[in-house]
Design a protein around this motif. Structure first.
Motif, PDB file in Angstrom:
ATOM      1  N   UNK A 246       0.812  -1.209   0.000  1.00  0.00           N
ATOM      2  CA  UNK A 246       0.000   0.000   0.000  1.00  0.00           C
ATOM      3  C   UNK A 246       0.844   1.256   0.000  1.00  0.00           C
ATOM      4  N   UNK A 247       0.357   2.259  -0.735  1.00  0.00           N
ATOM      5  CA  UNK A 247       0.963   3.581  -0.738  1.00  0.00           C
ATOM      6  C   UNK A 247      -0.080   4.531  -0.166  1.00  0.00           C
ATOM      7  N   UNK A 248       0.215   5.129   0.976  1.00  0.00           N
ATOM      8  CA  UNK A 248      -0.793   5.935   1.661  1.00  0.00           C
ATOM      9  C   UNK A 248      -0.282   7.350   1.889  1.00  0.00           C
ATOM     10  N   UNK A 249      -1.053   8.302   1.381  1.00  0.00           N
ATOM     11  CA  UNK A 249      -0.663   9.706   1.476  1.00  0.00           C
ATOM     12  C   UNK A 249      -1.769  10.485   2.204  1.00  0.00           C
ATOM     13  N   UNK A 250      -1.505  11.748   2.446  1.00  0.00           N
ATOM     14  CA  UNK A 250      -2.477  12.678   3.042  1.00  0.00           C
ATOM     15  C   UNK A 250      -3.079  12.116   4.330  1.00  0.00           C
ATOM     16  N   UNK A 251      -4.413  12.044   4.371  1.00  0.00           N
ATOM     17  CA  UNK A 251      -5.087  11.502   5.560  1.00  0.00           C
ATOM     18  C   UNK A 251      -5.770  10.179   5.249  1.00  0.00           C
ATOM     19  N   UNK A 252      -5.226   9.453   4.310  1.00  0.00           N
ATOM     20  CA  UNK A 252      -5.882   8.206   3.915  1.00  0.00           C
ATOM     21  C   UNK A 252      -5.654   7.130   4.975  1.00  0.00           C
ATOM     22  N   UNK A 253      -6.488   6.120   4.889  1.00  0.00           N
ATOM     23  CA  UNK A 253      -6.456   5.057   5.891  1.00  0.00           C
ATOM     24  C   UNK A 253      -6.506   3.702   5.181  1.00  0.00           C
ATOM     25  N   UNK A 254      -5.511   2.895   5.421  1.00  0.00           N
ATOM     26  CA  UNK A 254      -5.493   1.556   4.847  1.00  0.00           C
ATOM     27  C   UNK A 254      -5.725   0.512   5.929  1.00  0.00           C
ATOM     28  N   UNK A 255      -6.366  -0.567   5.534  1.00  0.00           N
ATOM     29  CA  UNK A 255      -6.575  -1.690   6.453  1.00  0.00           C
ATOM     30  C   UNK A 255      -6.192  -2.961   5.701  1.00  0.00           C
ATOM     31  N   UNK A 256      -5.387  -3.785   6.339  1.00  0.00           N
ATOM     32  CA  UNK A 256      -5.095  -5.094   5.755  1.00  0.00           C
ATOM     33  C   UNK A 256      -5.317  -6.146   6.828  1.00  0.00           C
ATOM     34  N   UNK A 257      -6.116  -7.129   6.474  1.00  0.00           N
ATOM     35  CA  UNK A 257      -6.346  -8.230   7.387  1.00  0.00           C
ATOM     36  C   UNK A 257      -6.163  -9.524   6.595  1.00  0.00           C
ATOM     37  N   UNK A 258      -5.106 -10.243   6.912  1.00  0.00           N
ATOM     38  CA  UNK A 258      -4.806 -11.443   6.133  1.00  0.00           C
ATOM     39  C   UNK A 258      -4.962 -12.685   6.998  1.00  0.00           C
ATOM     40  N   UNK A 259      -5.913 -13.511   6.629  1.00  0.00           N
ATOM     41  CA  UNK A 259      -6.180 -14.690   7.435  1.00  0.00           C
ATOM     42  C   UNK A 259      -5.714 -15.919   6.657  1.00  0.00           C
ATOM     43  N   UNK A 260      -4.985 -16.788   7.351  1.00  0.00           N
ATOM     44  CA  UNK A 260      -4.564 -18.049   6.728  1.00  0.00           C
ATOM     45  C   UNK A 260      -5.091 -19.178   7.591  1.00  0.00           C
TER      46      UNK A 260
END
Lengths: 418, 251
Positions: A299-313
């Protein structure tokens, strides 16, 4: 246009489930970071057909690079035959409009459509199923080897009222076949929209499928998607999830490895600018022994952005000799940008090889200086380094023009900002 | 006019004053060596000349061909013809060496008002220059310095220098980590660039490099000041006597 009885049953089931579940709230663990209340509060109009006529020129600008051999265009969820091309002489892949297929061969998808994507516990899938009408059905015959990608374009053209579309995609890769399918989500105009897409993918024994979701919609809308994939013995699936657009994006991808020797590679790229929110939830289910998965999301996150990653195995109790690798890497370009990343390993077998890791970092000042010290200006150097960061993922795309476009568009959108 | 004229230069890194009054003039065609013990300010001087963020000039001037170098962005300096061969070349995965170098060369050519090179002419030139530093072409198609050995990284620096043909080359401890063969190759590349118009500042801890790249003047830097200057024989003297006899006063 009327649907066969079994399809009407699916719609009814979807409606019942949606009614029972309601849209998810942030009190639910899987939706903690992603607030969809704005979607729930909006009065969405259905998308009955087309607004203004879309020209081929406009279309090609939006979904460049166009893979001309197999181009299938859906405008507001409805198949647009006049904008689509299936070049004569490449009859290997069967690509049909779901609505037309159900009309012409009412029984052909009974028990197949909806077999992967359950509406239970999944409100958006239920909603999609309630609205079931049109979409793309791609059937790759056994042993077919299709070089050119099958390009499915889902164009939203919202009107003055908020417009919701519920695209449906079904991809069946016959045994020992080899193909590439690109779902391309684009927007024309600046009205409010919701895209709520459901894709079902089946990779039969020893088939090799590349499945790409390229989401580059306008920031005036929301994009919710779920992908349900099943890989059988010796099958190989490479999934790419590229999220460059929309104000709010939520992707759920569930891949089940159901036969020995099955392999899945999950690649993701996401971009945050302005106040955009991008949430990727992935699940890989190793159901039998001797299966392999690799996952790399960046992910490339700028300004006030919000990333979420949830990886289930998930590794099932007898799924010995499982090999699973997961990695999530994030480039934070501004103080206000944020990422919540969480691996979740549920390993119930003992003879397995699993690894996971996540990183969050800023642009490397030494690398930036190195480029500038050779005469490359600061902006160009930042572009180069951002491209380089995602190229580890985009490099896995089979087609170079698409690879280039993903990187270029990401950098363009980053510069445009919010 | 002098190519480089440093007068009364003071510079800080973080909150620490590292350079405490440097005066140094390089005429076109001259090669000067800067020697000195660890922590004397050698690399800070290189950083000031190349414009690395984090180093601040607090007093004095640096003129490059009569113009204020300190005011220029790092990329402007490079385009004007200032080249820093890094002590620790950076690995940049995902950016190809050739792409990077073509962009760098064309930025310099454009700045000079010269026509930019297309891919074919660029590759031809690159192949020719690679030979001068015995560089394997396969390395050029890889990402910048990624997985290069120490010697390959240093050779890549000199290769870039031969491509960019700077007016002023600053070599920051280019000899560190090189074996004898690599040292010979790197020095050969540097010597091939010596000309009446090009000046070089060779920063090194050891006299060894100066056997290969013979300087016109040797300066000893200690405690942020030049404490002694002399001919090439000064380097030999330092090799024999160490830095102690010079640095006692400076400290």
């Amino acid at each position: 246009m009327s649907l066969p009885g079994w399809a009407e049953d699916l719609r009814r089931e979807g409606a019942e489930q949606l009614n029972e579940l309601g849209l998810p709230t942030t009190r639910m663990e899987d939706w903690r970071y992603t607030n969809v209340s704005a979607i729930g509060k909006t009065r969405w109009t259905g998308s009955d057909g087309r607004g203004d006529d879309v020209s081929r020129e406009e279309l090609e600008r939006l979904c460049f690079p166009v893979f001309a051999c197999h181009l299938f265009v859906f405008v507001n969820g409805v198949f647009a035959a006049d904008l689509s091309t299936l070049r004569a002489g490449s009859p290997q892949a069967e690509v049909r409009s779901l609505a037309r297929l159900l009309e012409e061969e009412p029984d052909s998808l009974r028990g197949v459509l909806g077999a992967q994507a359950s509406p239970k516990e999944a409100a958006f899938t239920a909603w999609n199923q309630q609205e079931l009408r049109d979409g793309a059905v791609v059937r790759i015959p056994e042993r077919a080897d299709i070089e050119e990608p099958i390009h499915l374009v889902f164009l939203s053209e919202p009107g003055t009222e908020p417009t919701a579309t519920h695209p449906r995609v079904l991809v069946l890769a016959g045994s020992r076949s080899r193909a590439s399918v690109v779902e391309d989500y684009v927007t024309l105009g600046d009205g409010t929209f919701l895209t709520n897409a459901v894709s079902e993918v089946v990779v039969e024994p020893d088939a090799e499928l590349e499945h790409v979701r390229f989401q580059r919609e306008a920031v005036t809308g929301h994009h919710v998607s779920s992908l349900h994939a099943r890989v059988e013995r010796g099958g190989r699936l490479a999934c790419h999830s590229i999220s460059l657009g929309a104000a709010l994006t939520r992707n759920d991808a569930r891949t089940t490895l159901l036969g020995e020797g099955a392999e899945a590679s999950l690649y993701g790229i996401y971009l945050g600018t302005g106040r955009r929110h991008i949430d990727n939830h992935t699940t890989i289910d190793h159901a039998v022994p001797h299966t392999t998965s690799r996952e790399l999301y960046k992910g490339v996150l700028d300004d006030h952005s919000h990333g979420v990653f949830h990886g289930r195995i998930i590794v099932r109790p007898d799924a010995q000799k499982t090999s699973a690798e997961q990695s999530n890497k994030n480039l934070l370009l501004a103080q206000g940008a944020q990422i919540d990343t969480k691996p979740q390993l549920e390993i119930r077998a003992d003879d397995v090889k699993c690894s996971h890791g996540s990183t969050i970092g800023q642009m490397d000042p030494d690398a930036l200086f190195y480029l500038r010290a050779r005469g490359i200006d600061g902006d160009e150097a930042r572009r180069l380094l951002t491209r380089a960061f995602v190229s580890e993922v985009s490099g896995a795309l089979r087609f170079e023009p698409l690879r280039d476009r993903v990187e270029e568009q990401l950098v363009e959108l980053l510069e445009e900002g919010a | 006019m002098a190519l480089l004229e440093i007068s009364g230069l003071h510079a800080t890194a973080g909150d620490t004053e590292i350079l405490r009054g440097i005066d140094l003039t390089l005429q076109p065609g001259e090669v000067h060596a800067i020697m000195g013990p660890n922590g004397s300010g050698k690399s800070t001087l290189a950083n000031v000349l190349s414009g690395r963020p984090g180093v601040e000039v607090t007093a004095g001037t640096v003129l490059f061909e009569g113009r204020d170098l300190v005011e220029m962005e790092p990329e402007e300096r490079a385009r004007e013809g200032v080249f820093l061969a890094f002590q620790y070349p950076v690995e940049i995965p995902g950016v190809s060496n050739l792409y990077f170098l073509k962009a760098a060369l064309n930025a310099r050519l454009k700045h000079q008002g010269k026509p930019e090179l297309d891919a074919i002419d660029f590759l031809e030139l690159a192949r020719e220059k690679m030979k001068t530093v015995e560089m394997d072409e396969a390395l050029m198609h890889r990402s910048i310095n990624e997985g290069f050995s120490g010697g390959e990284k240093k050779r890549n620096e000199i290769f870039q220098m031969t491509m960019l043909e700077p007016r002023l080359a600053v070599l920051d401890e280019t000899d560190s980590g090189l074996d004898i063969d690599a040292l010979r190759i790197v020095s050969g590349g540097v010597n091939s660039l010596r000309s009446a118009e090009r000046s070089m500042l060779v920063i090194t801890h050891y006299q060894r490099l100066l056997e290969h790249i013979v300087p016109d003047v040797v300066h000893v830097l200690a405690g942020g000041r030049i404490v002694k200057s002399g001919g090439k024989e000064l380097a030999l003297e330092l090799e024999e006597r160490g830095y102690g006899w010079l640095t006692e006063d400076a400290a």
